[in-house]
Design an enzyme around this catalytic site. Structure first.
Site, PDB file in Angstrom:
ATOM      1  N   ASN A 147      39.674  35.427  67.163  1.00 39.48           N
ATOM      2  CA  ASN A 147      38.859  35.807  68.321  1.00 39.48           C
ATOM      3  C   ASN A 147      38.653  37.321  68.282  1.00 39.48           C
ATOM      4  O   ASN A 147      39.488  38.047  67.739  1.00 39.48           O
ATOM      5  CB  ASN A 147      39.581  35.414  69.612  1.00 39.48           C
ATOM      6  CG  ASN A 147      38.787  35.769  70.851  1.00 39.48           C
ATOM      7  OD1 ASN A 147      37.565  35.578  70.902  1.00 39.48           O
ATOM      8  ND2 ASN A 147      39.461  36.300  71.860  1.00 39.48           N
ATOM      9  N   MET A 189      33.378  31.356  75.857  1.00 36.72           N
ATOM     10  CA  MET A 189      33.970  31.623  77.176  1.00 36.72           C
ATOM     11  C   MET A 189      34.864  30.505  77.691  1.00 36.72           C
ATOM     12  O   MET A 189      34.914  30.242  78.888  1.00 36.72           O
ATOM     13  CB  MET A 189      32.840  31.900  78.187  1.00 36.72           C
ATOM     14  CG  MET A 189      31.959  33.075  77.821  1.00 36.72           C
ATOM     15  SD  MET A 189      32.902  34.593  77.586  1.00 36.72           S
ATOM     16  CE  MET A 189      33.207  35.011  79.300  1.00 36.72           C
ATOM     17  N   HIS A 241      38.176  40.506  70.894  1.00 40.97           N
ATOM     18  CA  HIS A 241      38.342  40.851  72.315  1.00 40.97           C
ATOM     19  C   HIS A 241      37.996  42.332  72.504  1.00 40.97           C
ATOM     20  O   HIS A 241      38.476  43.176  71.742  1.00 40.97           O
ATOM     21  CB  HIS A 241      39.788  40.572  72.748  1.00 40.97           C
ATOM     22  CG  HIS A 241      40.007  40.830  74.205  1.00 40.97           C
ATOM     23  ND1 HIS A 241      39.519  39.992  75.181  1.00 40.97           N
ATOM     24  CD2 HIS A 241      40.636  41.835  74.860  1.00 40.97           C
ATOM     25  CE1 HIS A 241      39.849  40.470  76.374  1.00 40.97           C
ATOM     26  NE2 HIS A 241      40.526  41.593  76.209  1.00 40.97           N
ATOM     27  N   SER A 293      25.880  38.575  69.364  1.00 39.93           N
ATOM     28  CA  SER A 293      25.742  39.751  68.490  1.00 39.93           C
ATOM     29  C   SER A 293      26.865  39.802  67.452  1.00 39.93           C
ATOM     30  O   SER A 293      26.659  40.254  66.320  1.00 39.93           O
ATOM     31  CB  SER A 293      25.683  41.050  69.302  1.00 39.93           C
ATOM     32  OG  SER A 293      26.927  41.356  69.873  1.00 39.93           O
ATOM     33  N   ASN A 294      28.038  39.316  67.820  1.00 38.26           N
ATOM     34  CA  ASN A 294      29.114  39.259  66.816  1.00 38.26           C
ATOM     35  C   ASN A 294      28.822  38.195  65.753  1.00 38.26           C
ATOM     36  O   ASN A 294      29.110  38.403  64.565  1.00 38.26           O
ATOM     37  CB  ASN A 294      30.471  39.010  67.490  1.00 38.26           C
ATOM     38  CG  ASN A 294      31.070  40.298  68.023  1.00 38.26           C
ATOM     39  OD1 ASN A 294      31.535  41.144  67.263  1.00 38.26           O
ATOM     40  ND2 ASN A 294      31.028  40.466  69.339  1.00 38.26           N
TER      41      ASN A 294
HETATM   42  C1  GRF Z   1      32.039  40.574  72.987  1.00 34.28           C
HETATM   43  O1  GRF Z   1      32.227  41.750  73.726  1.00 34.28           O
HETATM   44  C2  GRF Z   1      33.357  39.988  72.571  1.00 34.28           C
HETATM   45  O2  GRF Z   1      34.335  40.944  72.317  1.00 34.28           O
HETATM   46  C3  GRF Z   1      33.748  39.166  73.764  1.00 34.28           C
HETATM   47  O3  GRF Z   1      32.544  38.628  74.231  1.00 34.28           O
HETATM   48  C4  GRF Z   1      31.456  39.463  73.840  1.00 34.28           C
HETATM   49  C5  GRF Z   1      30.522  38.588  73.074  1.00 34.28           C
HETATM   50  O4  GRF Z   1      29.341  39.247  72.708  1.00 34.28           O
HETATM   51  N1  GRF Z   1      34.743  38.175  73.415  1.00 34.28           N
HETATM   52  P1  GRF Z   1      28.354  38.597  71.656  1.00 34.28           P
HETATM   53  O5  GRF Z   1      27.994  37.219  72.215  1.00 34.28           O
HETATM   54  O6  GRF Z   1      29.055  38.501  70.350  1.00 34.28           O
HETATM   55  O7  GRF Z   1      27.179  39.506  71.617  1.00 34.28           O
END
Ligand code: GRF
Length: 202
Positions: free
Chosen positions: A109, A92, A111, A14-15
């Site tokens: 990154n 991850m 977080h 989603s990011n």
């Molecule tokens: C997000 O909450 C980000 O802050 C963390 O992992 C999650 C990733 O979500 N590092 P997405 O894959 O971007 O939806």
């Protein structure tokens, strides 16, 4: 000149999507995502990349004879796409030394906590279980520690009566989708100056 971006992912992306959208709508100027790299073959983020016509590459961590070989392949891929900025978006894995050195102050990154509180996995749960009244998210440059690099932007959200871990995580995520594009925009506009731990916005 266009800023070449690579995004490293492991999951839903989603990011990644928020960066794609904010490049497309012009909020982030002169930038393009050249490649999305995943360490998981079934990451939904890869589909999102494909849907946008962005190269989506799965690098299998077990196929290169260990972490060193895997990281070399990641680095080769970043170089192949002439990457100038690397974005970790739900990736991850701990990034290895060579990649960090190659992209010092050029790798970010996101977080889901107000660092330096609640580093590592399940940050929203850590914050919720701790009973904080204010939670939030952080965009930072990546250094050799886990979630320890120089902080670029942070945004806080309240923890409300009746919240669950999930409602809190959703409230944080909404802000993640705002501050990550904001940080990338600042980078694209050459407005971030790093001096040790301190990031100034010009
Ligand atoms: C997000 O909450 C980000 O802050 C963390 O992992 C999650 C990733 O979500 N590092 P997405 O894959 O971007 O939806």
């Amino acid at each position: 000149m266009t800023l070449n971006i690579a995004v490293l992912v492991s999951g839903r992306g989603s990011n990644l999507q928020s960066i794609i959208d904010n490049i497309e709508n012009g909020y982030i100027p002169d930038a393009a995502i050249k490649v999305v790299v995943s360490d998981k073959g079934d990451a939904y983020a890869l589909e999102r990349a494909n849907d946008q016509g962005i190269d989506a590459v799965f690098i299998d961590p077990s196929a290169f004879g260990g972490k060193k070989g895997y990281e070399e392949e990641v680095l080769r891929t970043l170089e192949k796409y002439d990457t100038q900025l690397v974005l970790l978006a739900g990736y991850m894995r701990i990034i290895g030394k060579d990649v960090i050195e190659a992209y010092k102050n050029r790798m970010m990154n996101i977080h889901p906590a107000l660092l330096p509180s609640f580093m590592g996995l399940h940050a929203q749960k850590q914050a919720f279980d701790y009973g904080v009244k204010v939670a939030g998210c952080t965009v930072h440059f990546v250094d050799e520690g886990m979630d320890t690099g120089p902080i670029i932007l942070q945004r806080c959200v309240p923890v409300l009566e009746g919240d669950t871990e999930d409602t809190l995580a959703d409230r944080i995520l909404e802000q993640e989708h705002k501050i990550y594009p904001e940080a990338v925009k600042l980078f694209a506009e050459d407005r971030l100056k790093v001096d040790g731990r301190i990031v100034s916005i010009l």
